[in-house]
Design a protein around this motif. Structure first.
Motif, PDB file in Angstrom:
ATOM      1  N   VAL A   1      52.993  50.407  45.164  1.00  0.00           N
ATOM      2  CA  VAL A   1      53.716  48.964  45.480  1.00  0.00           C
ATOM      3  C   VAL A   1      53.533  48.987  46.922  1.00  0.00           C
ATOM      4  O   VAL A   1      53.863  50.026  47.570  1.00  0.00           O
ATOM      5  N   ILE A   2      52.879  48.026  47.617  1.00  0.00           N
ATOM      6  CA  ILE A   2      52.885  47.738  48.913  1.00  0.00           C
ATOM      7  C   ILE A   2      54.207  46.838  49.425  1.00  0.00           C
ATOM      8  O   ILE A   2      54.627  47.331  50.306  1.00  0.00           O
ATOM      9  N   SER A   3      54.604  46.114  48.703  1.00  0.00           N
ATOM     10  CA  SER A   3      55.847  45.176  49.048  1.00  0.00           C
ATOM     11  C   SER A   3      56.194  44.590  48.091  1.00  0.00           C
ATOM     12  O   SER A   3      55.497  44.188  46.739  1.00  0.00           O
ATOM     13  N   THR A   4      57.627  44.047  47.851  1.00  0.00           N
ATOM     14  CA  THR A   4      58.293  43.406  47.048  1.00  0.00           C
ATOM     15  C   THR A   4      59.018  42.405  47.387  1.00  0.00           C
ATOM     16  O   THR A   4      59.769  42.720  48.289  1.00  0.00           O
TER      17      THR A   4
ATOM     18  N   LYS B   1      48.373  48.034  45.441  1.00  0.00           N
ATOM     19  CA  LYS B   1      47.237  48.476  45.830  1.00  0.00           C
ATOM     20  C   LYS B   1      46.169  48.214  44.370  1.00  0.00           C
ATOM     21  O   LYS B   1      46.602  48.629  43.271  1.00  0.00           O
ATOM     22  N   PRO B   2      44.971  47.732  44.452  1.00  0.00           N
ATOM     23  CA  PRO B   2      44.199  47.456  43.478  1.00  0.00           C
ATOM     24  C   PRO B   2      43.902  48.734  42.413  1.00  0.00           C
ATOM     25  O   PRO B   2      43.964  48.580  41.036  1.00  0.00           O
ATOM     26  N   GLU B   3      43.936  49.760  43.151  1.00  0.00           N
ATOM     27  CA  GLU B   3      43.585  50.993  42.337  1.00  0.00           C
ATOM     28  C   GLU B   3      44.916  51.554  41.444  1.00  0.00           C
ATOM     29  O   GLU B   3      44.731  52.397  40.395  1.00  0.00           O
ATOM     30  N   HIS B   4      46.028  50.713  41.717  1.00  0.00           N
ATOM     31  CA  HIS B   4      47.302  51.278  41.071  1.00  0.00           C
ATOM     32  C   HIS B   4      47.881  50.193  40.036  1.00  0.00           C
ATOM     33  O   HIS B   4      48.781  50.457  39.481  1.00  0.00           O
ATOM     34  N   MET B   5      47.183  48.873  40.202  1.00  0.00           N
ATOM     35  CA  MET B   5      47.556  47.989  39.498  1.00  0.00           C
ATOM     36  C   MET B   5      47.812  48.150  38.008  1.00  0.00           C
ATOM     37  O   MET B   5      49.029  47.837  37.181  1.00  0.00           O
ATOM     38  N   SER B   6      47.200  48.931  37.024  1.00  0.00           N
ATOM     39  CA  SER B   6      47.336  49.104  35.520  1.00  0.00           C
ATOM     40  C   SER B   6      48.605  50.064  35.486  1.00  0.00           C
ATOM     41  O   SER B   6      49.355  49.652  34.716  1.00  0.00           O
ATOM     42  N   ASP B   7      48.706  51.138  36.219  1.00  0.00           N
ATOM     43  CA  ASP B   7      50.014  51.989  36.271  1.00  0.00           C
ATOM     44  C   ASP B   7      51.302  51.068  36.752  1.00  0.00           C
ATOM     45  O   ASP B   7      52.459  51.357  36.060  1.00  0.00           O
TER      46      ASP B   7
ATOM     47  N   GLU C   1      59.983  41.038  32.985  1.00  0.00           N
ATOM     48  CA  GLU C   1      59.003  40.354  32.373  1.00  0.00           C
ATOM     49  C   GLU C   1      57.781  40.070  33.450  1.00  0.00           C
ATOM     50  O   GLU C   1      57.880  39.861  34.584  1.00  0.00           O
ATOM     51  N   LEU C   2      56.446  40.555  33.149  1.00  0.00           N
ATOM     52  CA  LEU C   2      55.602  39.908  33.867  1.00  0.00           C
ATOM     53  C   LEU C   2      54.878  38.607  33.699  1.00  0.00           C
ATOM     54  O   LEU C   2      54.975  38.106  32.557  1.00  0.00           O
ATOM     55  N   SER C   3      54.899  37.944  34.629  1.00  0.00           N
ATOM     56  CA  SER C   3      54.517  36.238  34.382  1.00  0.00           C
ATOM     57  C   SER C   3      52.985  36.084  34.933  1.00  0.00           C
ATOM     58  O   SER C   3      52.226  35.672  33.967  1.00  0.00           O
ATOM     59  N   VAL C   4      52.646  36.423  35.816  1.00  0.00           N
ATOM     60  CA  VAL C   4      51.292  36.245  36.384  1.00  0.00           C
ATOM     61  C   VAL C   4      50.748  37.278  37.065  1.00  0.00           C
ATOM     62  O   VAL C   4      51.718  38.029  37.834  1.00  0.00           O
ATOM     63  N   ASN C   5      49.528  37.246  37.205  1.00  0.00           N
ATOM     64  CA  ASN C   5      48.968  38.791  38.294  1.00  0.00           C
ATOM     65  C   ASN C   5      47.372  38.359  38.403  1.00  0.00           C
ATOM     66  O   ASN C   5      46.861  37.490  37.752  1.00  0.00           O
ATOM     67  N   ASN C   6      47.010  38.711  39.508  1.00  0.00           N
ATOM     68  CA  ASN C   6      45.606  38.980  40.059  1.00  0.00           C
ATOM     69  C   ASN C   6      45.255  40.336  40.563  1.00  0.00           C
ATOM     70  O   ASN C   6      46.192  41.012  40.149  1.00  0.00           O
ATOM     71  N   GLU C   7      44.356  40.463  41.169  1.00  0.00           N
ATOM     72  CA  GLU C   7      43.934  41.649  41.398  1.00  0.00           C
ATOM     73  C   GLU C   7      44.874  42.714  42.157  1.00  0.00           C
ATOM     74  O   GLU C   7      45.049  44.059  42.075  1.00  0.00           O
ATOM     75  N   VAL C   8      45.797  41.918  42.999  1.00  0.00           N
ATOM     76  CA  VAL C   8      46.746  42.584  43.907  1.00  0.00           C
ATOM     77  C   VAL C   8      48.233  42.068  43.884  1.00  0.00           C
ATOM     78  O   VAL C   8      49.003  42.759  44.458  1.00  0.00           O
ATOM     79  N   LYS C   9      48.605  41.222  43.310  1.00  0.00           N
ATOM     80  CA  LYS C   9      49.807  40.481  43.128  1.00  0.00           C
ATOM     81  C   LYS C   9      50.282  40.352  41.804  1.00  0.00           C
ATOM     82  O   LYS C   9      49.639  40.118  40.688  1.00  0.00           O
ATOM     83  N   LEU C  10      51.416  40.452  41.568  1.00  0.00           N
ATOM     84  CA  LEU C  10      52.322  40.335  40.095  1.00  0.00           C
ATOM     85  C   LEU C  10      53.351  39.429  40.688  1.00  0.00           C
ATOM     86  O   LEU C  10      54.329  39.310  41.340  1.00  0.00           O
ATOM     87  N   VAL C  11      53.619  38.587  39.367  1.00  0.00           N
ATOM     88  CA  VAL C  11      54.955  37.648  39.596  1.00  0.00           C
ATOM     89  C   VAL C  11      55.914  38.259  38.480  1.00  0.00           C
ATOM     90  O   VAL C  11      55.357  38.620  37.346  1.00  0.00           O
ATOM     91  N   VAL C  12      56.953  38.759  38.884  1.00  0.00           N
ATOM     92  CA  VAL C  12      57.950  39.550  37.975  1.00  0.00           C
ATOM     93  C   VAL C  12      59.144  38.553  37.799  1.00  0.00           C
ATOM     94  O   VAL C  12      59.744  38.353  38.939  1.00  0.00           O
TER      95      VAL C  12
END
Length: 85
Positions: free
Chosen positions: A67-70, A15-21, A33-44
């Motif tokens: 987190v909505i889904s992994t 959820k965009p409002e939770h991205m920082s946390d 390790e975080l690889s890539v992200n945008n406003e709603v998705k992360l690649v871990v």
């Protein structure tokens, strides 16, 4: 005695409002390790010595507030020779 090395990549939808946390919490996970992200998705990218360790880390990330889904998109395991990592 040989060891295994497991490497897994995930796409985590947040959820965009939770991205920082969520980013901070994932960076605190050992061998994550975080690889890539945008406003709603992360690649871990996760590393671990066994499937159970990887699955525990995925469960930990999936349980984070916001987190909505992994989704696992890649997994590789190798048996390491003695003295490797």
């Amino acid at each position: 005695m040989s060891k295994e090395l497991h490497v897994t990549s995930l796409v985590v939808q947040v959820k965009p409002e939770h991205m920082s946390d969520v980013r901070k919490a994932i960076m605190a996970v050992e061998n994550a390790e975080l690889s890539v992200n945008n406003e709603v998705k992360l690649v871990v990218v996760l590393e671990g010595e066994g499937r159970r360790e990887i699955m525990d880390k995925i469960d930990e990330i999936n349980a984070l507030d916001g987190v909505i889904s992994t989704s696992m998109v890649y997994h590789q395991s190798e048996v390491l020779d003695e003295g490797e990592i």
